[in-house]
Design a protein around this motif. Structure first.
Motif, PDB file in Angstrom:
ATOM      1  N   VAL A  37       0.817  -1.217   0.000  1.00 22.44           N
ATOM      2  CA  VAL A  37       0.000   0.000   0.000  1.00 22.44           C
ATOM      3  C   VAL A  37       0.853   1.270   0.000  1.00 22.44           C
ATOM      4  N   HIS A  38       1.879   1.300   0.848  1.00 24.32           N
ATOM      5  CA  HIS A  38       2.667   2.522   1.046  1.00 24.32           C
ATOM      6  C   HIS A  38       4.049   2.481   0.406  1.00 24.32           C
ATOM      7  N   GLY A  39       4.514   1.311   0.012  1.00 22.67           N
ATOM      8  CA  GLY A  39       5.858   1.183  -0.534  1.00 22.67           C
ATOM      9  C   GLY A  39       6.918   1.019   0.531  1.00 22.67           C
ATOM     10  N   ALA A  40       6.522   1.082   1.806  1.00 21.98           N
ATOM     11  CA  ALA A  40       7.431   0.933   2.937  1.00 21.98           C
ATOM     12  C   ALA A  40       6.608   0.552   4.165  1.00 21.98           C
ATOM     13  N   VAL A  41       7.280   0.089   5.210  1.00 20.98           N
ATOM     14  CA  VAL A  41       6.605  -0.301   6.446  1.00 20.98           C
ATOM     15  C   VAL A  41       6.501   0.909   7.367  1.00 20.98           C
ATOM     16  N   ALA A  42       5.300   1.132   7.893  1.00 21.22           N
ATOM     17  CA  ALA A  42       5.060   2.234   8.825  1.00 21.22           C
ATOM     18  C   ALA A  42       5.540   1.831  10.219  1.00 21.22           C
ATOM     19  N   ASP A  43       6.610   2.450  10.685  1.00 23.45           N
ATOM     20  CA  ASP A  43       7.121   2.231  12.033  1.00 23.45           C
ATOM     21  C   ASP A  43       6.868   3.495  12.841  1.00 23.45           C
ATOM     22  N   PHE A  44       6.376   3.347  14.067  1.00 24.09           N
ATOM     23  CA  PHE A  44       6.025   4.539  14.842  1.00 24.09           C
ATOM     24  C   PHE A  44       6.250   4.406  16.339  1.00 24.09           C
ATOM     25  N   LEU A  45       6.451   3.212  16.849  1.00 23.47           N
ATOM     26  CA  LEU A  45       6.661   3.031  18.285  1.00 23.47           C
ATOM     27  C   LEU A  45       8.134   3.232  18.628  1.00 23.47           C
TER      28      LEU A  45
END
Length: 172
Positions: A114-122
């Motif tokens: 979906v985004h082309g990359a992994v969403a990391d936020f923690l």
């Protein structure tokens, strides 16, 4: 297999829900890496970053080839673990661990698609140690699942897997 399936679905759902809340609900999708959203500093901070590689950003080439190779590897590992659990019918803890790994891997695959990359936020720090890295729920699940498989895979349920091929004929 029900335990593995349920574990994978819950993991995948929690991962995707957490990303939806953080990306859309808190608007971190458009914030830079240096912007922090402090929840319980320093123990829990949302620090948005897009990971194009694997753990700690390794192999984070920005090429489409890297993205598709990582998707293929994640899907191959998830499929292999699924087949192994189905074939060997390991203990309950191993089945849960497998589900964690599969659900986490699929959560990160969806991000890459979906985004082309992994969403990391923690981001979590403690006791004078400042962690510079961000991660997500899928990463936690993959780590916990892999650890569970490594620690408990030798345990048996005591049941033999069903035989393949022709059933035994009993003569009266």
């Amino acid at each position: 297999m029900r335990i593995t399936t349920l574990s994978a679905l819950v993991t995948f759902g929690l991962d995707q829900a957490s990303k939806l809340v953080v990306l859309k609900g808190l608007g971190l999708e458009n914030r830079s890496f240096l912007d922090d959203y402090e929840i319980w500093p320093p123990y829990l901070v949302f620090r948005m970053t897009w990971n194009r590689g694997i753990n700690f950003g390794l192999f984070s080439g920005h090429s489409d080839l890297t993205r598709w190779v990582l998707i293929t590897i994640a899907l191959a590992i998830a499929a292999w673990v699924w087949v192994w659990v189905r074939r060997d019918r390991p203990s309950r803890i191993v089945q849960i661990s497998a589900g964690l790994l599969i659900g986490g891997a699929l959560g990160n695959v969806v991000d890459r698609l979906v985004h082309g990359a992994v969403a990391d936020f923690l981001n979590m720090s403690c006791c004078g140690f400042e962690n510079p890295y961000a991660f997500n729920v899928a990463d936690i699940a993959i780590f916990a699942g892999a650890a569970g498989l490594a620690l408990f895979a030798g345990q048996s349920t005591g049941q033999k897997p069903p035989k393949r091929g022709k059933p035994d004929r009993k003569t009266p």
